[in-house]
Design an enzyme around this catalytic site. Structure first.
Site, PDB file in Angstrom:
ATOM      1  N   ARG A 194     -21.443  -7.561  -7.189  1.00  0.00           N
ATOM      2  CA  ARG A 194     -20.161  -6.958  -6.791  1.00  0.00           C
ATOM      3  C   ARG A 194     -19.075  -7.829  -7.370  1.00  0.00           C
ATOM      4  NH1 ARG A 194     -17.307  -2.924  -6.062  1.00  0.00           N
ATOM      5  NH2 ARG A 194     -16.623  -2.207  -4.012  1.00  0.00           N
ATOM      6  N   LYS A 232      -0.144  12.397  -0.155  1.00  0.00           N
ATOM      7  CA  LYS A 232      -0.837  12.993   0.993  1.00  0.00           C
ATOM      8  C   LYS A 232      -1.531  14.303   0.604  1.00  0.00           C
ATOM      9  CE  LYS A 232      -0.618  11.563   4.668  1.00  0.00           C
ATOM     10  NZ  LYS A 232       0.410  11.550   5.712  1.00  0.00           N
ATOM     11  N   TYR A 254     -14.033 -12.834  -0.530  1.00  0.00           N
ATOM     12  CA  TYR A 254     -14.981 -13.329   0.462  1.00  0.00           C
ATOM     13  C   TYR A 254     -15.370 -14.768   0.108  1.00  0.00           C
ATOM     14  CZ  TYR A 254     -15.568  -8.816   2.775  1.00  0.00           C
ATOM     15  OH  TYR A 254     -15.358  -7.672   3.503  1.00  0.00           O
TER      16      TYR A 254
END
Length: 661
Positions: free
Chosen positions: A228, A448, A180
Site C-alpha cells: 500500500r 453533490k 501510519y
C-alpha cells in the site's frame, strides 16, 4: 455480452492470476475481530458477499501484526499472531468460500498507527521519533527502540506465514501509506532517527524493505507481496493538507522522492503497488469526500507506471466505468473499489451486465463507514446491511399486507423498496411531481451529484419492484380510508426554517437558490454556517460570487466532530481557498439595500450583501403523522418528519421499520 470488457480481462500479481481487473480496496475492519483476534462471522460474510458478486481480488482491511506493540485493544482489529490457530480456523474457512467464486484474496498487514492513533485507542504512544499526536498535540509519542523495530519486523514475517497457512493468496503490507507508523519511518518530516532506520531514504525505507525480504525468504519468492503506497503526502505541514487546486510546497514526501522510494521498494521484492496519496495530516486525500473529482489518483498511477514494472492497483472515486476504462494501461493495471462496494455489494455484477441504472452509488459522505469508527464497525449510509449481511438482511414477510407510504423523499423511498422486496403491496404517494425530497436541492452542486444518482437508483428500484407511485397526490386524514392500508408510514420530510430580518431585503432560503427559483447577485451573505449553509457558500463561490457566512454559534459546521473528520477538514480548507469570509459568534441585526448590519459581541458593523440567504436548519413536517396516529392501523413516522437528521439515518431508520413490518 459483457459491458466494458477491458475491465473483465485477467490480471496478474506475480504468478497469481486474477479473473478480472477489479479489486476490493482495503477498508479497516475495526470492530470485526473476535476475542481471539480472529475474523468474526460478520466480516467473513461481508467479504464472501463481494466475492459472490464478481470481485476478482479482495484485499482485506488492516490486520495488526502485533497488538502489543501499541497496546491496542484485543477486539480493535484482527491479528494473526494473537492466537494463530483461532486466526487460521476463521480465515481458512472464509477463504475456501471466497475461492469457490473464483476470487482471490490478500490480507493487508499493518504495524500500527504511531502518531496517527486516535486518542485513547492505544495505551502505548510510540513513533519513529518523538512526535506529538496528530489529533491531540498534548499527547506525546516516544521514539521506538531498535529492539521494538526488530520485533515488529519479525511479527510481519510471522503474520505472513500464518496468512499463507490460512489460504490467503498473498499479503499486502500497509507500509509507505497514509502516515501510519511505517510511513512515519519513510517520511523525513516525521523521522529524525540517527541510526540505520533514519537519515537517508534507503534507511527510512529499511523497515519496509526488511519486511518484504523476510517474507519472501520464509514464504517463497512466488508468494506475492503487495505494498500500500502513497506516492505523495499532499501536506503543507503538520495537520495541514494541500488541496488539488492549491499551489503549495510539499512538507512530506514529494513526487520526486516518491518515485525513488517506489523503485527501491520494488527492487526489494514488492510485487505490486496499491497506490493513492496523502497522510493523516491531509486525511481527505486518502479518504476522499464528495468534493474531489472522479479518478483523483490517476495522475499518480500514471507517474509510477513510467518508473516501475510491477502492477499498479488504483482506487480514488473510480465508480464511473468510463473513467475506470480510461485509467487501465495508462494509470494502472487493476481498478480498486472501496466505498462503492460498501454501498452496493453487487456493484461488479451490475457493471458486468450493464445494469448501471441499478447501481446504488456511494455519496462520499463517510457517515456510515469511517464516521462511525470508535462507536461501531464499518458499514454504509446507503446500505444498512453492509457488514451485517446475514444477520440484518431481508426475509420475505410471513403475512403480505397493503402498505401506504406517504412521502417520496429518501426515507419514503427506502421504506417502499424494502417493503416491496419482502412481498408487501406498496403504494407511495408524493404530493409533488418529483421523487427525492430534500435531496433534489441538496444534489444541485456538482460535488453533490451522487445525491441525484441515489434518487435515480430508487426510481429504478421502485419500477422493478412494481411499487405503485402516485405523484401530485396529497394524503389527508379525510381521504386516508381510500387506500385501504393495513400499515401506514409517514415520511413527509421537513421544511427549511426562515427568518424575517428587520430591513429591506426579503428572506430567501438556500433551497430556493439551489433550485434556481431565485438568482443571487454577486455579493451574498448566508445566515447559518451549518453543512447546508457552508456547501451553498462553496457552490456560489465556485461560480465567482463573493460570499460571507454569518453563524451565531462559536463554530461552523456544528463544531468539530459533527462531521466525519476528512469531510470537515476538506470543506474548511475549501472555504478558505475560495476566500469565503466566516463570522462566528455573529448575528444579523437588519438588512439594508446592499449590506447587512451584524453584531459580534459588543461590535456592530456592516457586510456587503446584495442577496441574503437563510440556512438555519429544518423543521419536522409531522402534522399528518399526529393526525393519523390514532387510527386503528399501525402508523410509523420516519425520516425528517420524525427527527431532522442526515441521509444515513433517514435510510437506516426506514430500513429498520420496513424490514420488520
Amino acid at each position: 455480452m459483457k459491458r466494458y470488457p477491458q475491465l473483465f480481462e485477467p490480471a496478474y500479481i506475480g504468478k497469481v492470476k486474477i479473473k478480472n481487473k477489479l479489486s476490493m480496496a482495503p477498508m479497516g475492519p475495526v470492530g470485526y475481530a473476535d476475542a481471539f483476534g480472529a475474523f468474526n462471522q460478520r466480516i467473513q460474510d461481508y467479504y464472501v458477499e463481494r466475492a459472490k458478486n464478481g470481485v476478482g481480488l479482495i484485499i482485506t482491511g488492516i490486520c495488526n501484526v502485533d497488538m502489543g506493540t501499541e497496546g491496542m485493544p484485543t477486539a480493535g482489529l484482527p491479528c494473526p499472531t494473537s492466537n494463530p490457530i483461532a486466526f487460521i480456523h476463521s480465515t481458512y474457512q472464509m477463504n475456501e468460500r471466497i475461492h469457490a467464486y473464483g476470487a482471490k484474496i490478500f490480507i493487508q498487514l499493518t504495524g500500527g498507527l504511531g502518531r496517527s492513533a486516535l486518542p485513547g485507542f492505544v495505551s502505548k504512544n510510540i513513533a519513529p521519533s518523538k512526535q506529538e499526536n496528530r489529533f491531540n498535540p498534548n499527547i506525546i509519542h516516544r521514539e521506538m527502540t531498535k529492539e521494538e523495530i526488530k520485533t515488529l519486523i519479525q511479527k510481519f514475517i510471522a503474520s505472513a506465514v500464518i496468512a499463507k497457512k490460512s489460504g490467503f493468496d498473498g499479503v499486502e503490507i500497509h507500509a509507505v501509506h497514509e502516515g501510519y507508523l511505517l510511513d512515519q519511518f519513510a517520511i523525513s518530516f516525521f523521522n529524525h532517527r540517527i541510526d540505520e532506520y533514519g537519515g537517508s531514504l534507503e534507511n527510512r525505507l529499511r523497515i519496509s524493505t526488511e519486511i518484504v525480504k523476510g517474507i519472501k525468504k520464509v514464504c517463497g519468492k512466488d508468494f506475492p507481496v503487495s505494498l500500500r503506497y502513497s506516492l505523495k503526502s499532499c501536506m503543507k505541514g503538520i495537520r495541514q493538507g494541500g488541496l488539488p487546486e492549491e499551489d503549495y510546497e510539499e512538507a512530506g514526501r514529494d513526487i520526486e522522492e516518491g518515485i525513488e522510494a517506489a523503485k527501491l521498494l520494488v527492487e526489494a521484492g514488492y510485487d505490486a503497488l496499491n497506490v493513492d496519496a496523502g497522510t493523516y495530516d491531509s486525511w481527505y486525500w486518502n479518504h476522499p469526500p464528495m468534493y474531489f473529482e472522479d479518478g483523483m489518483y490517476r495522475q499518480f498511477g500514471e507517474i509510477l507506471k513510467r518508473h516501475v514494472d510491477v502492477p499498479i492497483i488504483l482506487a480514488g472515486r473510480m465508480d464511473d466505468p468510463e473513467v475506470a476504462v480510461s485509467a487501465l494501461g495508462k494509470s494502472c493495471d487493476i481498478i480498486s473499489y472501496g466505498r462503492p462496494l460498501l454501498a452496493d455489494a453487487e456493484y461488479i455484477e451490475k457493471l458486468r451486465t450493464g445494469r448501471l441504472d441499478e447501481i446504488r452509488h456511494c455519496l462520499g459522505c463517510h457517515e456510515g463507514c469511517l464516521g462511525r469508527i470508535g462507536n461501531a464497525p464499518v458499514s454504509c449510509a446507503v446500505n444498512p446491511a453492509c457488514g451485517r449481511e446475514k444477520i440484518y438482511g431481508l426475509e420475505p414477510a410471513t403475512v403480505k399486507k397493503n402498505l401506504l407510504v406517504i412521502g417520496g423523499g429518501v426515507a419514503g423511498l427506502e421504506t417502499a423498496r424494502v417493503a416491496a422486496i419482502r412481498g408487501h403491496k406498496v403504494t407511495l404517494c408524493e404530493k409533488s411531481d418529483q421523487l427525492g425530497g430534500n435531496l433534489i436541492p441538496g444534489g444541485v452542486p456538482h460535488f453533490k451529484r451522487n445525491d441525484h444518482k441515489l434518487i435515480s437508483y430508487y426510481k429504478r428500484q421502485l419500477e422493478l419492484l412494481n411499487v405503485d407511485v402516485n405523484y401530485n397526490t396529497t394524503v389527508t386524514k379525510e381521504n386516508i380510508h381510500e387506500y385501504n392500508a393495513d400499515i401506514i408510514v409517514t415520511a413527509t420530510g421537513s421544511t427549511p426554517k426562515s427568518i424575517d430580518f428587520e430591513g429591506v431585503q426579503a428572506s430567501i432560503t438556500a433551497d430556493q437558490v439551489l433550485l434556481g427559483k431565485i438568482e443571487t447577485k454577486d455579493q451574498v451573505v448566508i445566515a447559518g454556517g451549518g453543512l447546508i449553509g457552508c456547501e451553498t457558500a462553496l457552490w456560489l463561490a465556485q461560480q465567482g460570487k463573493k460570499i460571507a457566512v454569518v453563524e451565531i454559534a462559536k463554530e461552523i459546521l456544528g463544531g468539530h466532530g459533527s462531521l466525519p473528520h476528512m469531510n470537515e477538514y476538506m470543506l474548511l480548507d475549501l472555504l478558505k481557498f475560495y476566500h469565503i469570509d466566516i463570522y462566528t459568534n455573529t448575528s444579523i441585526v437588519k438588512t439594508k439595500e446592499n449590506s447587512v448590519e451584524v453584531k459580534q459581541g459588543d461590535k456592530i458593523f456592516e457586510l456587503p450583501a446584495q442577496t441574503v440567504i437563510i440556512s438555519v436548519g429544518y423543521t419536522e413536517n409531522d402534522k399528518l403523522y399526529k393526525e393519523l396516529s390514532e387510527l386503528d392501523v399501525p402508523v410509523y413516522n420516519i425520516g425528517d418528519s420524525s427527527k431532522v437528521h442526515n441521509i444515513m439515518y433517514a435510510i437506516w431508520n426506514a430500513y429498520e421499520v420496513a424490514r420488520d413490518i
